[in-house]
Motif scaffolding. Structure first.
Motif, short mmCIF file in Angstrom:
data_model
loop_
_atom_site.label_atom_id
_atom_site.label_comp_id
_atom_site.label_asym_id
_atom_site.label_seq_id
_atom_site.Cartn_x
_atom_site.Cartn_y
_atom_site.Cartn_z
N LEU A 11 0.73 -1.23 -0.16
CA LEU A 11 0.03 -0.15 0.32
C LEU A 11 0.84 1.16 -0.17
O LEU A 11 1.05 3.12 -0.45
CB LEU A 11 -1.31 0.26 0.73
N LEU A 15 1.15 4.20 -3.05
CA LEU A 15 0.63 5.38 -3.08
C LEU A 15 2.09 6.34 -2.60
O LEU A 15 2.00 6.97 -3.78
CB LEU A 15 0.24 5.67 -1.74
N ASN A 19 0.89 8.52 -6.36
CA ASN A 19 0.61 10.10 -5.91
C ASN A 19 0.45 10.89 -6.53
O ASN A 19 -0.33 11.41 -6.82
CB ASN A 19 1.14 9.75 -4.79
N ARG A 27 -10.95 11.78 -4.26
CA ARG A 27 -10.24 10.97 -3.60
C ARG A 27 -10.59 9.50 -3.65
O ARG A 27 -10.11 8.26 -3.64
CB ARG A 27 -10.48 11.79 -2.14
N LEU A 28 -12.00 9.21 -3.57
CA LEU A 28 -12.89 8.52 -3.90
C LEU A 28 -11.46 7.20 -5.18
O LEU A 28 -12.06 6.06 -4.64
CB LEU A 28 -14.88 8.47 -3.50
N GLN A 30 -9.27 7.61 -6.47
CA GLN A 30 -8.07 7.48 -5.85
C GLN A 30 -8.10 6.12 -5.22
O GLN A 30 -7.62 4.96 -5.69
CB GLN A 30 -7.10 8.79 -4.97
N THR A 31 -8.36 6.72 -4.29
CA THR A 31 -8.82 4.62 -3.05
C THR A 31 -9.15 3.94 -3.70
O THR A 31 -8.67 2.46 -3.93
CB THR A 31 -9.94 5.30 -1.85
N VAL A 34 -6.48 2.37 -5.72
CA VAL A 34 -5.08 1.58 -5.96
C VAL A 34 -6.34 0.34 -4.58
O VAL A 34 -5.02 -0.57 -4.76
CB VAL A 34 -4.75 2.82 -4.24
N VAL A 35 -7.21 0.80 -3.92
CA VAL A 35 -7.55 -1.03 -3.13
C VAL A 35 -7.72 -2.04 -4.67
O VAL A 35 -7.26 -3.62 -4.26
CB VAL A 35 -9.26 -0.95 -3.21
#
Length: 60
Positions: A11, A15, A19, A27-28, A30-31, A34-35
């Motif tokens: 993680l 990131l 980034n 932000r949502l 991005q999350t 990444v997830v």
């Protein structure tokens, strides 16, 4: 312990690498990205190798 260590390292790596590319994204989003990447990497690439490396210790 093994899962926490692998997730933590992966993680932070994702990131750090993503980034600069995702700084303008919400932000949502991005999350979610990444997830998704982390889930795929953990399932098919990283955990099978970690499990085989630690098999003697994990499955004793």
């Amino acid at each position: 312990m093994v899962l926490f260590s692998v997730v933590f390292v992966l993680l932070n790596t994702l990131l750090t690498v993503l980034n600069p590319l995702l700084s303008d994204w919400p932000r949502l989003a991005q999350t979610a990205l990444v997830v998704g990447i982390q889930g795929i990497l953990m399932t098919y690439l990283i955990m099978p190798r970690v499990n085989s490396l630690l098999a003697k210790w994990l499955f004793k």
